[in-house]
Design an enzyme around this catalytic site. Structure first.
Site, mmCIF file in Angstrom:
data_model
loop_
_atom_site.group_PDB
_atom_site.id
_atom_site.type_symbol
_atom_site.label_atom_id
_atom_site.label_comp_id
_atom_site.label_asym_id
_atom_site.label_seq_id
_atom_site.Cartn_x
_atom_site.Cartn_y
_atom_site.Cartn_z
ATOM 1 N N ARG A 1 -5.772 11.782 12.326
ATOM 2 C CA ARG A 1 -6.400 12.607 12.268
ATOM 3 C C ARG A 1 -8.014 11.538 13.226
ATOM 4 O O ARG A 1 -8.634 12.290 13.752
ATOM 5 C CB ARG A 1 -8.010 13.463 11.310
ATOM 6 C CG ARG A 1 -7.608 12.711 9.873
ATOM 7 C CD ARG A 1 -8.947 13.678 8.948
ATOM 8 N NE ARG A 1 -9.256 13.148 8.655
ATOM 9 C CZ ARG A 1 -10.428 12.116 8.256
ATOM 10 N NH1 ARG A 1 -11.363 11.675 9.341
ATOM 11 N NH2 ARG A 1 -10.723 11.247 7.295
ATOM 12 N N TRP B 1 -8.384 -1.574 -0.413
ATOM 13 C CA TRP B 1 -9.518 -0.293 -1.059
ATOM 14 C C TRP B 1 -10.809 -0.863 -1.521
ATOM 15 O O TRP B 1 -11.194 0.341 -2.152
ATOM 16 C CB TRP B 1 -8.709 0.164 -1.342
ATOM 17 C CG TRP B 1 -7.623 1.478 -0.797
ATOM 18 C CD1 TRP B 1 -6.287 1.340 -0.004
ATOM 19 C CD2 TRP B 1 -7.775 3.138 0.511
ATOM 20 N NE1 TRP B 1 -5.700 2.234 0.584
ATOM 21 C CE2 TRP B 1 -6.359 3.549 0.531
ATOM 22 C CE3 TRP B 1 -9.367 3.528 -0.152
ATOM 23 C CZ2 TRP B 1 -6.399 4.734 1.184
ATOM 24 C CZ3 TRP B 1 -9.025 5.258 0.423
ATOM 25 C CH2 TRP B 1 -7.630 4.943 0.927
ATOM 26 N N TYR C 1 -4.164 10.198 -1.349
ATOM 27 C CA TYR C 1 -3.137 9.669 -0.487
ATOM 28 C C TYR C 1 -2.201 10.515 -1.789
ATOM 29 O O TYR C 1 -1.106 11.211 -1.945
ATOM 30 C CB TYR C 1 -2.944 8.831 0.107
ATOM 31 C CG TYR C 1 -3.366 8.722 1.438
ATOM 32 C CD1 TYR C 1 -3.082 9.425 2.458
ATOM 33 C CD2 TYR C 1 -4.835 7.806 1.474
ATOM 34 C CE1 TYR C 1 -3.403 9.216 3.786
ATOM 35 C CE2 TYR C 1 -5.193 7.834 2.227
ATOM 36 C CZ TYR C 1 -5.540 8.493 4.044
ATOM 37 O OH TYR C 1 -5.915 8.281 4.510
ATOM 38 N N ASP D 1 -9.112 4.511 13.235
ATOM 39 C CA ASP D 1 -9.574 2.465 13.436
ATOM 40 C C ASP D 1 -8.277 1.995 14.052
ATOM 41 O O ASP D 1 -7.488 1.423 13.793
ATOM 42 C CB ASP D 1 -10.061 2.252 12.443
ATOM 43 C CG ASP D 1 -10.403 0.356 12.612
ATOM 44 O OD1 ASP D 1 -10.638 0.009 14.038
ATOM 45 O OD2 ASP D 1 -11.084 0.033 11.787
ATOM 46 N N CYS E 1 -6.866 9.698 6.741
ATOM 47 C CA CYS E 1 -6.564 10.117 7.624
ATOM 48 C C CYS E 1 -5.508 9.763 8.299
ATOM 49 O O CYS E 1 -5.511 11.303 9.211
ATOM 50 C CB CYS E 1 -6.937 7.913 7.902
ATOM 51 S SG CYS E 1 -8.365 8.462 7.874
ATOM 52 N N GLU F 1 0.964 -1.227 -0.057
ATOM 53 C CA GLU F 1 0.044 0.268 -0.031
ATOM 54 C C GLU F 1 0.941 0.848 0.252
ATOM 55 O O GLU F 1 0.422 2.269 -1.071
ATOM 56 C CB GLU F 1 -0.852 -0.148 1.148
ATOM 57 C CG GLU F 1 -2.128 1.465 0.989
ATOM 58 C CD GLU F 1 -2.361 1.069 2.765
ATOM 59 O OE1 GLU F 1 -3.610 1.680 2.569
ATOM 60 O OE2 GLU F 1 -1.772 1.285 3.488
#
Length: 302
Positions: A204, A89, A131, A207, A183, A67
């Site tokens: 920010r 994803w 990203y 999970d 995130c 990733e």
């Protein structure tokens, strides 16, 4: 030989426990519900070769590395990930497809169609300017593209005392086009007097059960690559979480994880020195000594 209670993984396990015991119960975007705390910090020392691949459940570290390598390509379509058997994803474009078409297609059939059908992949596999787009091709108000990663590498080499060595993905003008707003959104770097490269990652939203372990691996992997490219040594990864949470449907799994005793962190090394930050591949990463507890399953909240 038993592990001491200062094993760095206990930071993470104590955070999980605090969230379950003291977290604020909230109805979240997904409708599943979470227990949440705000403002947490963990530190992991990478200088001895160890990397924080969580051991109290199996983490598929190669998926996290793939990733990160995908982010560095600037890619934004899940087809590139599916070609490498990375499915983390798929949930968001699959949900969008089901909502738009009303077709109750299975995830495996959806992914197979993404891989085999160019036109379908172009329409339904695209995540928007997530990203990789922001890291490598941030577009400013004048329409100029900025490669934040290339700038970071050059600054690490030429001016390692700089306080401006960072990149981020929270591009306000693009947020509404993203499948999921970033995130892990800000990475800042620091080089100390011993030539060690440190990273502070601000996240920010996290999970903790499903996402955090992947974030620790991804950030560690990137730190190793950047250090190698700049002729530096790995230092410390500092992780800062904003809204850190456990989904209510993961509570039992988290308690199972907390009950397990951490095992020694493995070591990770790069097996070659690629010419640039763009030339790494999964075969360049070697992990030794990873002996985790069994995996614990949990569903992603979309």
């Amino acid at each position: 030989m038993g592990l001491q209670v200062d094993h760095p993984e206990y930071q993470f396990l104590r955070l999980l426990e605090r969230v379950l015991d003291k977290g604020d119960e909230r109805l979240d975007r997904t409708g599943v519900g979470t227990k949440s705390l705000f403002g947490e910090l963990l530190r992991f020392d990478l200088s001895g070769g160890q990397v924080p691949i969580i051991t109290t459940k199996r983490v598929y570290w190669k998926t996290a590395v793939k990733e990160m390598l995908w982010f560095l390509t600037g890619g934004t379509n899940i087809r590139d990930l599916l070609d490498q058997n990375v499915r983390i994803w798929s949930d968001w474009p699959l949900a969008r497809y089901r909502q738009a078409t009303g077709e109750d297609i299975s995830q495996s059939d959806f992914e197979a169609r993404i891989v085999s059908d160019d036109e379908f992949a172009s329409q339904w596999g695209e995540l928007g300017p997530v990203y990789g787009k922001q890291w490598r091709r941030w577009v400013d108000a004048q329409g100029r593209e900025h490669d934040q990663i290339a700038t970071l590498v050059e600054t690490l080499r030429s001016n390692p005392a700089s306080r401006r060595m960072l990149f981020h993905a929270w591009n306000v003008s693009d947020l509404d086009q993203m499948a999921l707003p970033p995130c892990h959104m800000v990475y800042q770097y620091h080089v100390n007097s011993r030539g060690e490269l440190n990273c502070l990652l601000f996240q920010r939203s996290c999970d903790l059960f499903l996402g955090a372990a992947f974030n620790y691996v991804g950030a560690s992997t990137l730190l190793l690559m950047l250090a190698q490219q700049a002729g530096l040594k790995p230092g410390e990864l500092v992780w800062v979480g904003g809204d850190v949470h456990v989904y209510l449907n993961h509570a039992d799994q988290v308690r199972e994880q907390i009950s397990r005793q951490p095992r020694p962190f493995p070591t990770m090394r790069l097996t070659r020195h690629p010419a640039s930050i763009d030339d790494y591949r999964i075969e360049d990463f070697e992990v030794v000594g990873y002996e985790p507890h069994p995996a614990i399953h949990g569903d992603v909240a979309v």
